[in-house]
Design a protein around this motif. Structure first.
Motif, PDB file in Angstrom:
ATOM      1  N   VAL A   1       0.909  -1.172   0.044  1.00  0.00           N
ATOM      2  CA  VAL A   1       0.124   0.073  -0.171  1.00  0.00           C
ATOM      3  C   VAL A   1       0.863   1.130  -0.092  1.00  0.00           C
ATOM      4  N   ILE A   2       0.364   2.484  -0.495  1.00  0.00           N
ATOM      5  CA  ILE A   2       1.027   3.586  -0.653  1.00  0.00           C
ATOM      6  C   ILE A   2       0.558   4.818   0.178  1.00  0.00           C
ATOM      7  N   THR A   3       1.443   5.450   1.009  1.00  0.00           N
ATOM      8  CA  THR A   3       1.002   6.656   1.715  1.00  0.00           C
ATOM      9  C   THR A   3       0.710   7.941   0.896  1.00  0.00           C
TER      10      THR A   3
ATOM     11  N   ARG B   1       1.048  -4.226   3.552  1.00  0.00           N
ATOM     12  CA  ARG B   1      -0.173  -3.645   4.226  1.00  0.00           C
ATOM     13  C   ARG B   1      -0.309  -4.394   5.790  1.00  0.00           C
ATOM     14  N   ALA B   2       0.143  -5.373   5.895  1.00  0.00           N
ATOM     15  CA  ALA B   2      -0.111  -5.859   7.302  1.00  0.00           C
ATOM     16  C   ALA B   2       1.050  -5.106   8.216  1.00  0.00           C
TER      17      ALA B   2
ATOM     18  N   ASP C   1       5.862  12.092   9.382  1.00  0.00           N
ATOM     19  CA  ASP C   1       4.476  12.693   9.046  1.00  0.00           C
ATOM     20  C   ASP C   1       3.156  12.142   9.689  1.00  0.00           C
ATOM     21  N   PRO C   2       2.194  12.562  10.116  1.00  0.00           N
ATOM     22  CA  PRO C   2       0.999  12.131  10.499  1.00  0.00           C
ATOM     23  C   PRO C   2       0.654  10.997   9.373  1.00  0.00           C
ATOM     24  N   LEU C   3      -0.096   9.797   9.866  1.00  0.00           N
ATOM     25  CA  LEU C   3      -0.367   8.774   9.056  1.00  0.00           C
ATOM     26  C   LEU C   3      -1.488   7.950   9.785  1.00  0.00           C
ATOM     27  N   THR C   4      -2.695   7.733   8.966  1.00  0.00           N
ATOM     28  CA  THR C   4      -3.353   6.886   9.414  1.00  0.00           C
ATOM     29  C   THR C   4      -3.918   5.814   8.411  1.00  0.00           C
TER      30      THR C   4
ATOM     31  N   ASN D   1      -1.274  -0.158  -3.884  1.00  0.00           N
ATOM     32  CA  ASN D   1      -0.206   0.217  -4.941  1.00  0.00           C
ATOM     33  C   ASN D   1      -0.229  -0.781  -5.860  1.00  0.00           C
ATOM     34  N   PHE D   2      -1.200  -0.550  -6.880  1.00  0.00           N
ATOM     35  CA  PHE D   2      -1.580  -1.572  -7.806  1.00  0.00           C
ATOM     36  C   PHE D   2       0.058  -1.824  -8.750  1.00  0.00           C
ATOM     37  N   GLY D   3       0.404  -0.877  -9.033  1.00  0.00           N
ATOM     38  CA  GLY D   3       1.721  -1.178 -10.169  1.00  0.00           C
ATOM     39  C   GLY D   3       2.881  -2.060  -9.306  1.00  0.00           C
TER      40      GLY D   3
END
Length: 272
Positions: A212-214, A222-223, A240-243, A250-252
Motif C-alpha cells: 500500500v502507498i502513503t 499492508r499488514a 508525518d501524521p498517517l492513518t 499500490n497496484f503497479g
C-alpha cells in the motif's frame, strides 16, 4: 585521548560522560580501524544497557560489516533502526536518520544473503562460488594494504577512504560480470537470486506481497504498516501524521511483487 578520558569517566561512575566520550571517539575512528570501532561501540553500548544508543549500534554495524560479519552487522543495524523509529523522549532523531539507518539495514541484509548464497553454491561444489571467494580474498588483500598504508601515514584519511571505496566498487563489478557469465552459460542453475530494492518493505526489510502507498509516496506491506500504526500514527520514514485511511493499494508495485513471487522466489526466500 577521548578513549582514555572515557575509561576514566567509566571508572569514576560518570556513565553519561563516559557515553559521550566514547561516542566522540567512535565518530573519530576512521573507516579502516574497524576492530577499535567495535571495541569502543561495545563499551558505549554497555554503559547504556538500559537506554538508547542508536549511534553506537550504527557504528558497530558498520565496523562488523567491514570485518565481513554480515549476520552480526544486520543485528546491530536493526537495533539502531528500531531505536530511531521509536526513540526515547530525551533522544533527538530526524527523518534523515530514518532514511540513513534503513538504507544501511538493507545493505547488511544483502550482504548476509550474498554470504548464504555463496555457501549454498559451495555445498553444491559450484565453480562460481570458488571464483567469487577468490575475488573476495583478493579484495581483502587490497583493502588490508590500504589500511596498512593509512596506519603508516603513507595515506591520509580521505585518500584511504576513497581508495577503499574504489576497490570495493571494482570487485563488486567483477562479481556482477562473473555471475552474468555463469547465468548465460547455465541459466537453469545460475538464475539470479535477487530482491529488488523497490519490492522491500522498509519496516521488516522483507519483500512485499500486498503493498500500500502513503500520501507521501512511500510503500509498505499492508499488514506491516497496519501494525506500525497501532503503535505510532506516523509514516515510519518521515514521521508525518498517517492513518489507515490515508493508505491506498499500490497496484503497479503489486504487479511487480506478483511477478517476483511467481518467478520462483518462494523456493529460496528463506535465505534472505
Amino acid at each position: 585521548m577521548l578513549k582514555d578520558k572515557g575509561n576514566v569517566a567509566f571508572r569514576n561512575g560518570e556513565y553519561l560522560d563516559a557515553e559521550d566520550l566514547y561516542t566522540q571517539a567512535i565518530q573519530r575512528l576512521k573507516l579502516q580501524k574497524w576492530d577499535a570501532a567495535v571495541n569502543d561501540c561495545l563499551k558505549s553500548i554497555d554503559l547504556t544497557a538500559s537506554g538508547q544508543n542508536h549511534k553506537a549500534f550504527y557504528f558497530l554495524a558498520q565496523a562488523q560489516l567491514a570485518l565481513n560479519h554480515p549476520h552480526e552487522a544486520l543485528s546491530s543495524a536493526l537495533t539502531a533502526y528500531d531505536q530511531v523509529r521509536f526513540p526515547s523522549p530525551s533522544t533527538r532523531t530526524s527523518p534523515k536518520d530514518l532514511e540513513t539507518f534503513s538504507a544501511f539495514v538493507l545493505k547488511c541484509k544483502k550482504a548476509k544473503f550474498a554470504v548464504r548464497d555463496r555457501e549454498r553454491l559451495r555445498r553444491q561444489g559450484d565453480l562460481r562460488a570458488e571464483l567469487e571467494e577468490t575475488l573476495e580474498r583478493a579484495k581483502s588483500v587490497e583493502l588490508d594494504h590500504v589500511t596498512r598504508s593509512l596506519d603508516a601515514m603513507r595515506l591520509g584519511n580521505v585518500e584511504a577512504k576513497e581508495q577503499s571505496e574504489e576497490i570495493s566498487a571494482t570487485y563488486d563489478g567483477k562479481r556482477a560480470e562473473l555471475r552474468k557469465v555463469f547465468e548465460l552459460a547455465d541459466p537453469t542453475h545460475h538464475k539470479p537470486r535477487e530482491v529488488p530494492d523497490h519490492l522491500v518493505d522498509m519496516i521488516t526489510f522483507e519483500p512485499m506481497h500486498d503493498p500500500v502507498i502513503t500520501k507521501m509516496g512511500h510503500s509498505y506491506e499492508r499488514a506491516t504498516i497496519y501494525e506500525h500504526l497501532k503503535r505510532s500514527p506516523t509514516d515510519p520514514l518521515t514521521r508525518d501524521p498517517l492513518t489507515i485511511n490515508d493508505l491506498r493499494p499500490n497496484f503497479g508495485l503489486k504487479a511487480a511483487c506478483d511477478e517476483f513471487w511467481e518467478g520462483g522466489a518462494s523456493e529460496w526466500i528463506l535465505d534472505w
